[in-house]
Design a protein around this motif. Structure first.
Motif, PDB file in Angstrom:
ATOM      1  N   ASN A 144       0.834  -1.198   0.000  1.00 15.66           N
ATOM      2  CA  ASN A 144       0.000   0.000   0.000  1.00 15.66           C
ATOM      3  C   ASN A 144       0.870   1.249   0.000  1.00 15.66           C
ATOM      4  O   ASN A 144       2.040   1.220   0.400  1.00 15.66           O
ATOM      5  N   VAL A 145       0.260   2.349  -0.421  1.00 14.95           N
ATOM      6  CA  VAL A 145       0.990   3.600  -0.550  1.00 14.95           C
ATOM      7  C   VAL A 145       0.018   4.757  -0.343  1.00 14.95           C
ATOM      8  O   VAL A 145      -1.199   4.589  -0.440  1.00 14.95           O
ATOM      9  N   VAL A 146       0.555   5.941  -0.059  1.00 16.50           N
ATOM     10  CA  VAL A 146      -0.268   7.136   0.158  1.00 16.50           C
ATOM     11  C   VAL A 146      -0.567   7.806  -1.182  1.00 16.50           C
ATOM     12  O   VAL A 146       0.336   8.019  -1.997  1.00 16.50           O
ATOM     13  N   TYR A 147      -1.848   8.134  -1.389  1.00 17.07           N
ATOM     14  CA  TYR A 147      -2.280   8.869  -2.581  1.00 17.07           C
ATOM     15  C   TYR A 147      -2.786  10.242  -2.167  1.00 17.07           C
ATOM     16  O   TYR A 147      -3.449  10.399  -1.140  1.00 17.07           O
ATOM     17  N   LEU A 148      -2.512  11.244  -2.992  1.00 16.89           N
ATOM     18  CA  LEU A 148      -2.935  12.614  -2.734  1.00 16.89           C
ATOM     19  C   LEU A 148      -3.914  13.077  -3.808  1.00 16.89           C
ATOM     20  O   LEU A 148      -3.718  12.807  -4.995  1.00 16.89           O
ATOM     21  N   THR A 149      -4.971  13.762  -3.388  1.00 13.25           N
ATOM     22  CA  THR A 149      -5.988  14.289  -4.304  1.00 13.25           C
ATOM     23  C   THR A 149      -6.357  15.703  -3.879  1.00 13.25           C
ATOM     24  O   THR A 149      -6.343  16.016  -2.688  1.00 13.25           O
ATOM     25  N   GLY A 150      -6.697  16.545  -4.844  1.00 14.07           N
ATOM     26  CA  GLY A 150      -7.115  17.907  -4.539  1.00 14.07           C
ATOM     27  C   GLY A 150      -8.600  17.996  -4.241  1.00 14.07           C
ATOM     28  O   GLY A 150      -9.303  16.994  -4.142  1.00 14.07           O
ATOM     29  N   ALA A 151      -9.086  19.226  -4.100  1.00 10.76           N
ATOM     30  CA  ALA A 151     -10.509  19.469  -3.863  1.00 10.76           C
ATOM     31  C   ALA A 151     -11.285  19.311  -5.161  1.00 10.76           C
ATOM     32  O   ALA A 151     -10.731  19.434  -6.263  1.00 10.76           O
ATOM     33  N   ASP A 152     -12.586  19.036  -5.030  1.00  9.44           N
ATOM     34  CA  ASP A 152     -13.422  18.990  -6.231  1.00  9.44           C
ATOM     35  C   ASP A 152     -14.290  20.241  -6.285  1.00  9.44           C
ATOM     36  O   ASP A 152     -14.308  21.061  -5.373  1.00  9.44           O
ATOM     37  N   LEU A 153     -15.015  20.394  -7.375  1.00  6.73           N
ATOM     38  CA  LEU A 153     -15.843  21.576  -7.605  1.00  6.73           C
ATOM     39  C   LEU A 153     -17.224  21.410  -7.001  1.00  6.73           C
ATOM     40  O   LEU A 153     -17.694  20.298  -6.769  1.00  6.73           O
ATOM     41  N   ILE A 154     -17.900  22.530  -6.800  1.00  5.78           N
ATOM     42  CA  ILE A 154     -19.289  22.502  -6.351  1.00  5.78           C
ATOM     43  C   ILE A 154     -20.173  21.919  -7.446  1.00  5.78           C
ATOM     44  O   ILE A 154     -20.993  21.033  -7.187  1.00  5.78           O
ATOM     45  N   LEU A 155     -20.014  22.393  -8.666  1.00  5.43           N
ATOM     46  CA  LEU A 155     -20.799  21.877  -9.790  1.00  5.43           C
ATOM     47  C   LEU A 155     -20.151  20.599 -10.324  1.00  5.43           C
ATOM     48  O   LEU A 155     -18.980  20.321 -10.050  1.00  5.43           O
ATOM     49  N   PRO A 156     -20.884  19.802 -11.114  1.00  6.48           N
ATOM     50  CA  PRO A 156     -20.390  18.472 -11.500  1.00  6.48           C
ATOM     51  C   PRO A 156     -19.091  18.468 -12.288  1.00  6.48           C
ATOM     52  O   PRO A 156     -18.321  17.511 -12.215  1.00  6.48           O
ATOM     53  N   ASP A 157     -18.816  19.552 -13.031  1.00 10.98           N
ATOM     54  CA  ASP A 157     -17.695  19.520 -13.964  1.00 10.98           C
ATOM     55  C   ASP A 157     -17.353  20.954 -14.350  1.00 10.98           C
ATOM     56  O   ASP A 157     -18.213  21.842 -14.329  1.00 10.98           O
ATOM     57  N   LYS A 158     -16.094  21.197 -14.732  1.00  7.09           N
ATOM     58  CA  LYS A 158     -15.672  22.560 -15.046  1.00  7.09           C
ATOM     59  C   LYS A 158     -16.403  23.142 -16.253  1.00  7.09           C
ATOM     60  O   LYS A 158     -16.501  24.363 -16.386  1.00  7.09           O
ATOM     61  N   SER A 159     -16.967  22.284 -17.121  1.00  2.00           N
ATOM     62  CA  SER A 159     -17.710  22.795 -18.282  1.00  2.00           C
ATOM     63  C   SER A 159     -18.960  23.565 -17.856  1.00  2.00           C
ATOM     64  O   SER A 159     -19.442  24.431 -18.589  1.00  2.00           O
ATOM     65  N   TYR A 160     -19.489  23.263 -16.653  1.00  4.93           N
ATOM     66  CA  TYR A 160     -20.667  23.973 -16.158  1.00  4.93           C
ATOM     67  C   TYR A 160     -20.359  25.436 -15.836  1.00  4.93           C
ATOM     68  O   TYR A 160     -21.265  26.253 -15.716  1.00  4.93           O
ATOM     69  N   TYR A 161     -19.077  25.771 -15.684  1.00  5.16           N
ATOM     70  CA  TYR A 161     -18.678  27.141 -15.345  1.00  5.16           C
ATOM     71  C   TYR A 161     -18.387  27.974 -16.593  1.00  5.16           C
ATOM     72  O   TYR A 161     -18.089  29.164 -16.486  1.00  5.16           O
TER      73      TYR A 161
END
Length: 642
Positions: A144-161
């Motif tokens: 096993n290993v440590v994985y890093l992830t950022g924050a997600d958006l309020i809306l489903p996808d950046k195309s909505y913005y």
């Protein structure tokens, strides 16, 4: 995964030569009514609805005399369902259970203060601008290993913005309205709530150019970006990344796998002393939306206004259904194993295993007779196939983590769920130096779906999908092969799609191809991308790159299932393709259809039915389709990979 849902414009019954999907489903499509509490209906929904009704009925019976329940883990699921359904009890708690957690965020006085508390906030299930988890190493799956992830958006996808996206603008307005209402319900003044919501949306806006697109997320290999821990901890001047990781996993790892390089490179621009108040407001608002359902019915109805706007459903699930989903989500393997044992059983397990093994044999034969693979690559592909682990129906044993979950009926639903989440989070974070659990199931027995895990090289077929129209003793062999046969072979094909092809028989990222073979495979993959890319759908364009892995699995699965069907004495091509189209029957709200087109790695269901059938020569022979017909596709444009 086979998943997926979709819609089709102007549904009407037509001739199979012009549109297979509508010929099979057109009359149904015109009459089908989407239930008020759902954003879609169709073949999958019918099975999901049946499982839901069955298990709710069972839970009601079990509640009548809990002393007769001899399985403690199942007892906890029953108690959680009962508690989630007790609206009067939860109404008395109302907002009180969440106030201490909201106060904890509000009292964060500085970025340093946030950084000091990052690990504890992570374990206690707060929403953070940086997340980490522990999972098997994609290049060495025995550890096993440590994985890093950022924050997600309020809306489903950046195309909505994007400028001119009216759906996105309306959803942001609804989100702000609901956020202000929720903040008022927990005691914030009008001025404070407006300030907090504005700051939250301002931070969300800064994430838009940084987060990954669905197309980027769909490429498994691009999620694997190893970084020495000594280098990783230098990536922020504002957050103590070393303390965050060490306090979370209890040790200093050798490396961290960064899923989002662009996010980490921009972390200090996103999270710094100047943006701290915005980050804190974003944490408050996102946490409120995340946890509102765990409070009482008034909070659920309030946050549900946004969720209805997002999905297009007309009303929320009944409290009964909501309570069921609280229980089955939090003790999913417990509920799934109960369902599997009661409604599926060991005999069915063996029968389905034989079906899967038969399909693997057909697949092996197709690999052996493949005319574009070299012998060296064939041997590696067949080895991978032979090493594939089969998980049928439900697990023999429920994971030990579920024995730690104890529902306290004297506490609120919120407090119980907070404790469950903490147990699960701490369990996951503690795995860094533990052996990898290769027996883990991706899906519980009551889920209507199936999956392939490239890191474990296993395929999972939950009990719930093994029903008509996918599979039934009342159906002919051709119908079953057009249903469950294609599903089984679809999951096998994921081992050889554009992502799976880069993992070896042990689940490690490893190039087992000859250079020439892989070049040919890339060409065929591009043909699959081109076949779907740009198809007009609901006034928008299909993204062929986003959906390529599922399309490779679809075409490989259909081809393999067709070969198996042809070997049966009662083979009937019309029945095969008719049931193939029937299983993709679906009708969705405009909102869900738009969201799936932007996010889902599956093609819209009507296109799955039609385009993949167009790739099969047998379809043209069965229905006498010619160049004059709408379903005709020139032979040189038909795509067959496996």
């Amino acid at each position: 995964m086979i998943g997926g849902s979709g819609d089709i414009q102007n549904p009407k019954e037509t001739d199979v030569k012009d549109n297979l999907y509508l010929a099979v489903n057109g009359a149904w499509q015109e009459k089908a009514v989407i239930p008020n509490d759902r954003p879609s209906t169709g073949g999958f929904y019918d099975l999901i609805k049946g499982v839901e009704e069955t298990l709710i009925s069972d839970l009601h019976e079990l509640i009548k005399d809990k002393s007769k329940i001899d399985d403690d883990e199942l007892l906890q699921a029953v108690k959680l369902y009962e508690l989630a359904n007790d609206t009067e009890k939860l109404r008395k708690y109302h907002q009180k259970p969440i106030l201490n957690d909201l106060r904890r965020i509000s009292k964060l006085s500085s970025l340093e203060n946030l950084s000091d508390n990052f690990a504890d906030l992570l374990k206690n299930d707060f929403v953070l601008p940086l997340q980490l988890d522990v999972d098997m190493d994609m290049k060495n799956t025995i550890q096993n290993v440590v994985y890093l992830t950022g924050a997600d958006l309020i809306l489903p996808d950046k195309s909505y913005y994007a400028d001119g996206n009216e759906s996105g603008q309306k959803l942001l307005e609804k989100y702000a309205q609901v956020a202000n209402h929720l903040l008022a319900m927990v005691g914030y003044s009008l001025d404070d709530s407006h300030r907090i919501v504005k700051q939250a949306l301002d931070f969300d806006k800064t994430l838009v150019p940084i987060v990954k697109t669905p197309e980027e997320w769909a490429d498994d290999i691009k999620n694997y970006n190893p970084m020495d821990f000594d280098e990783f901890i230098t990536k922020s001047k504002n957050l103590d990344l070393k303390k965050f990781v060490v306090d979370s996993v209890g040790d200093e790892p050798i490396k961290v796998i960064n899923r989002e390089p662009r996010y980490l490179e921009n972390l200090d621009k996103l999270v710094n002393p100047d943006t701290f108040e915005n980050v804190k407001s974003w944490m408050i608002v996102r946490f409120l939306f995340y946890k509102a359902n765990d409070l009482d019915e008034e909070f659920r109805q309030t946050v549900g206004e946004y969720r209805l706007a997002l999905s297009g459903a007309k009303e929320l699930l009944s409290r009964d259904k909501f309570a069921y989903h609280v229980a089955e989500r939090n003790l999913d393997q417990v509920v799934g194993t109960y369902y599997g044992k009661k409604y599926f059983g060991e005999k069915a397990k063996k029968d389905v295993r034989q079906m899967v093994e038969k399909m693997i044999s057909v697949y092996e034969e197709r690999l052996f007779n493949n005319d574009w693979l070299s012998e060296a690559t064939k041997k590696k592909a067949i080895l991978k196939l032979k090493k594939m682990v089969l998980k049928i129906g439900y697990p023999d044993q429920v994971e030990s983590i579920f024995s730690k979950i104890k529902v306290d009926e004297n506490l609120s639903l919120y407090d119980n769920l907070a404790q469950i989440n903490k147990i699960k989070n701490e369990d996951e974070l503690s795995r860094l130096h533990q052996p990898v659990d290769r027996s883990k199931w991706l899906m519980p027995g009551h889920m209507v779906n199936a999956s392939y895990d490239p890191q474990r090289n296993d395929i999972t077929f939950p009990a719930a999908i093994l029903q008509a129209p996918f599979y039934s003793l009342e159906q002919t062999s051709s119908q079953n092969f057009g249903g469950i046969g294609a599903v089984i072979a679809h999951e096998i094909s994921h081992a050889f799609d554009n992502n799976g092809a880069q993992f070896d028989e042990l689940g490690n990222i490893n190039n087992w191809w000859t250079k020439e073979d892989y070049a040919t495979f890339k060409q065929l993959t591009q043909k699959m991308i081109d076949e779907f890319d740009g198809i007009s759908y609901i006034g928008k364009k299909v993204n062929g790159t986003l959906i390529v892995s599922e399309n490779i699995a679809d075409v490989g699965g259909l081809r393999c299932a067709l070969e198996a069907a042809k070997a049966e004495v009662d083979y009937n091509a019309k029945e095969f393709f008719t049931n193939w189209a029937r299983v993709w029957r679906s009708k969705s709200t405009e909102q869900l259809t738009e969201m799936l087109l932007a996010l889902d790695v599956h093609a819209p269901d009507s296109l799955r039915a039609n385009v993949q059938a167009q790739n099969m020569d047998e379809f043209y022979d069965a229905f006498d389709v010619t160049e004059k017909d709408g379903m005709w596709l020139d032979k040189d444009k038909r795509v067959n990979i496996w």
